[in-house]
Design a protein around this motif. Sequence first.
Motif, PDB file in Angstrom:
ATOM      1  N   SER A 177       0.828  -1.163   0.032  1.00 40.34           N
ATOM      2  CA  SER A 177      -0.040  -0.195   0.098  1.00 40.34           C
ATOM      3  C   SER A 177       0.847   1.340  -0.120  1.00 40.34           C
ATOM      4  O   SER A 177       0.419   2.230  -0.627  1.00 40.34           O
ATOM      5  CB  SER A 177      -1.041   0.002   1.141  1.00 40.34           C
ATOM      6  OG  SER A 177      -0.211   0.296   2.333  1.00 40.34           O
ATOM      7  N   LEU A 178       1.996   1.183   0.724  1.00 38.23           N
ATOM      8  CA  LEU A 178       2.910   2.530   0.592  1.00 38.23           C
ATOM      9  C   LEU A 178       3.695   2.475  -0.618  1.00 38.23           C
ATOM     10  O   LEU A 178       3.827   3.757  -1.002  1.00 38.23           O
ATOM     11  CB  LEU A 178       3.912   2.224   1.937  1.00 38.23           C
ATOM     12  CG  LEU A 178       3.446   2.252   3.260  1.00 38.23           C
ATOM     13  CD1 LEU A 178       4.521   1.868   4.257  1.00 38.23           C
ATOM     14  CD2 LEU A 178       2.671   3.714   3.570  1.00 38.23           C
TER      15      LEU A 178
ATOM     16  N   PHE B  90      -9.282   3.226   6.351  1.00 42.50           N
ATOM     17  CA  PHE B  90     -10.695   2.452   5.808  1.00 42.50           C
ATOM     18  C   PHE B  90     -10.135   1.296   4.925  1.00 42.50           C
ATOM     19  O   PHE B  90     -11.081   0.109   4.578  1.00 42.50           O
ATOM     20  CB  PHE B  90     -11.587   3.296   5.131  1.00 42.50           C
ATOM     21  CG  PHE B  90     -11.937   4.396   5.773  1.00 42.50           C
ATOM     22  CD1 PHE B  90     -12.936   4.185   6.931  1.00 42.50           C
ATOM     23  CD2 PHE B  90     -11.517   5.720   6.012  1.00 42.50           C
ATOM     24  CE1 PHE B  90     -13.355   5.145   7.857  1.00 42.50           C
ATOM     25  CE2 PHE B  90     -12.006   6.824   6.643  1.00 42.50           C
ATOM     26  CZ  PHE B  90     -12.958   6.574   7.548  1.00 42.50           C
ATOM     27  N   GLY B  91      -9.054   1.040   4.463  1.00 44.04           N
ATOM     28  CA  GLY B  91      -8.739  -0.327   3.563  1.00 44.04           C
ATOM     29  C   GLY B  91      -7.629  -0.893   4.116  1.00 44.04           C
ATOM     30  O   GLY B  91      -7.827  -2.264   4.333  1.00 44.04           O
ATOM     31  N   VAL B  92      -6.496  -0.484   4.722  1.00 43.88           N
ATOM     32  CA  VAL B  92      -5.511  -1.395   5.058  1.00 43.88           C
ATOM     33  C   VAL B  92      -5.494  -1.617   6.446  1.00 43.88           C
ATOM     34  O   VAL B  92      -5.301  -2.858   6.769  1.00 43.88           O
ATOM     35  CB  VAL B  92      -3.978  -0.553   4.719  1.00 43.88           C
ATOM     36  CG1 VAL B  92      -3.060  -1.150   5.595  1.00 43.88           C
ATOM     37  CG2 VAL B  92      -3.829  -0.029   3.424  1.00 43.88           C
TER      38      VAL B  92
ATOM     39  N   MET C  87      -6.302  -7.458  -1.531  1.00 48.50           N
ATOM     40  CA  MET C  87      -6.102  -7.467  -2.778  1.00 48.50           C
ATOM     41  C   MET C  87      -7.594  -6.921  -3.746  1.00 48.50           C
ATOM     42  O   MET C  87      -7.302  -6.222  -4.680  1.00 48.50           O
ATOM     43  CB  MET C  87      -6.099  -8.959  -3.426  1.00 48.50           C
ATOM     44  CG  MET C  87      -4.570  -9.497  -2.888  1.00 48.50           C
ATOM     45  SD  MET C  87      -3.199  -8.756  -3.234  1.00 48.50           S
ATOM     46  CE  MET C  87      -3.201  -9.030  -5.017  1.00 48.50           C
ATOM     47  N   ILE C  88      -8.477  -7.108  -3.207  1.00 46.68           N
ATOM     48  CA  ILE C  88      -9.595  -6.617  -3.894  1.00 46.68           C
ATOM     49  C   ILE C  88      -9.850  -5.162  -3.784  1.00 46.68           C
ATOM     50  O   ILE C  88     -10.077  -4.420  -4.742  1.00 46.68           O
ATOM     51  CB  ILE C  88     -11.283  -7.310  -3.040  1.00 46.68           C
ATOM     52  CG1 ILE C  88     -11.480  -8.677  -3.446  1.00 46.68           C
ATOM     53  CG2 ILE C  88     -12.408  -6.454  -3.418  1.00 46.68           C
ATOM     54  CD1 ILE C  88     -12.410  -9.367  -2.647  1.00 46.68           C
ATOM     55  N   LEU C  89      -9.694  -4.723  -2.581  1.00 45.29           N
ATOM     56  CA  LEU C  89      -9.459  -3.157  -2.400  1.00 45.29           C
ATOM     57  C   LEU C  89      -8.418  -2.607  -3.188  1.00 45.29           C
ATOM     58  O   LEU C  89      -8.873  -1.473  -3.759  1.00 45.29           O
ATOM     59  CB  LEU C  89      -9.315  -2.763  -0.823  1.00 45.29           C
ATOM     60  CG  LEU C  89     -10.668  -3.075   0.196  1.00 45.29           C
ATOM     61  CD1 LEU C  89     -10.160  -2.965   1.525  1.00 45.29           C
ATOM     62  CD2 LEU C  89     -11.871  -2.372  -0.409  1.00 45.29           C
TER      63      LEU C  89
ATOM     64  N   LEU D  34      -6.692   1.440  -5.665  1.00 43.72           N
ATOM     65  CA  LEU D  34      -4.941   2.075  -5.699  1.00 43.72           C
ATOM     66  C   LEU D  34      -4.334   1.907  -6.900  1.00 43.72           C
ATOM     67  O   LEU D  34      -4.719   0.751  -7.827  1.00 43.72           O
ATOM     68  CB  LEU D  34      -4.226   1.107  -4.606  1.00 43.72           C
ATOM     69  CG  LEU D  34      -4.422   1.177  -3.146  1.00 43.72           C
ATOM     70  CD1 LEU D  34      -3.517   0.538  -2.385  1.00 43.72           C
ATOM     71  CD2 LEU D  34      -4.196   2.887  -3.041  1.00 43.72           C
ATOM     72  N   PRO D  35      -3.467   2.764  -7.676  1.00 43.10           N
ATOM     73  CA  PRO D  35      -3.118   2.720  -8.823  1.00 43.10           C
ATOM     74  C   PRO D  35      -1.980   1.658  -8.961  1.00 43.10           C
ATOM     75  O   PRO D  35      -1.359   1.230  -8.051  1.00 43.10           O
ATOM     76  CB  PRO D  35      -2.443   3.866  -9.092  1.00 43.10           C
ATOM     77  CG  PRO D  35      -1.983   4.567  -7.588  1.00 43.10           C
ATOM     78  CD  PRO D  35      -3.161   3.855  -6.820  1.00 43.10           C
TER      79      PRO D  35
END
Length: 169
Positions: A116-117, A128-130, A149-151, A156-157
């Motif tokens: 995510s980072l 709200f996601g991680v 993986m879904i979120l 996320l790009p």
Amino acid sequence: MELKLEKMVLLGGLTAADLFDSLNIVLITWLLMIFLPQWRWTPTLTLVTPILQSLLYALGIFSMILFPQDPDAAQLDFFSLEGVVTGFSNHNIVFVGWVHYFVSDALVGRMVLLDSLSRNASTKFHIFGVVPSLFFCCMLGPVGFGLYMILRSIFLPNVPANDGKMKIL
């Protein structure tokens, strides 16, 4: 239920019950990932407890293999459900299995955070996601990974493959 506690030689003769509470040190990893995701030391410090617990796991497994306490104990059979169930009637095997979960779940959670980072996730996405993904990684392993993986695929790009950064997922 009466516990049949066997000493693990390579762990100083301690039993699973003696060591069980020490596993909570993994909370440091989870708290760093949730509350200090962008701190420069988080990627390094989140490896400390998995490394320590991997050592605990290895010493526990090798204690049972090299210094079995019960010569009549059934050998662990990973090739049948009955064999696995029989193996998990041994408290030391349950303990090292639990350590295995702790290490694996923490490393998957760490991978989620670092991914995510690398995708420059916002603070809002982190909250709200991680964080929910980390919660489910901690409690239900694959559910947290699947949720992330879904979120990730929705919010996320993609990171270009040749950006010079290590591809995490």
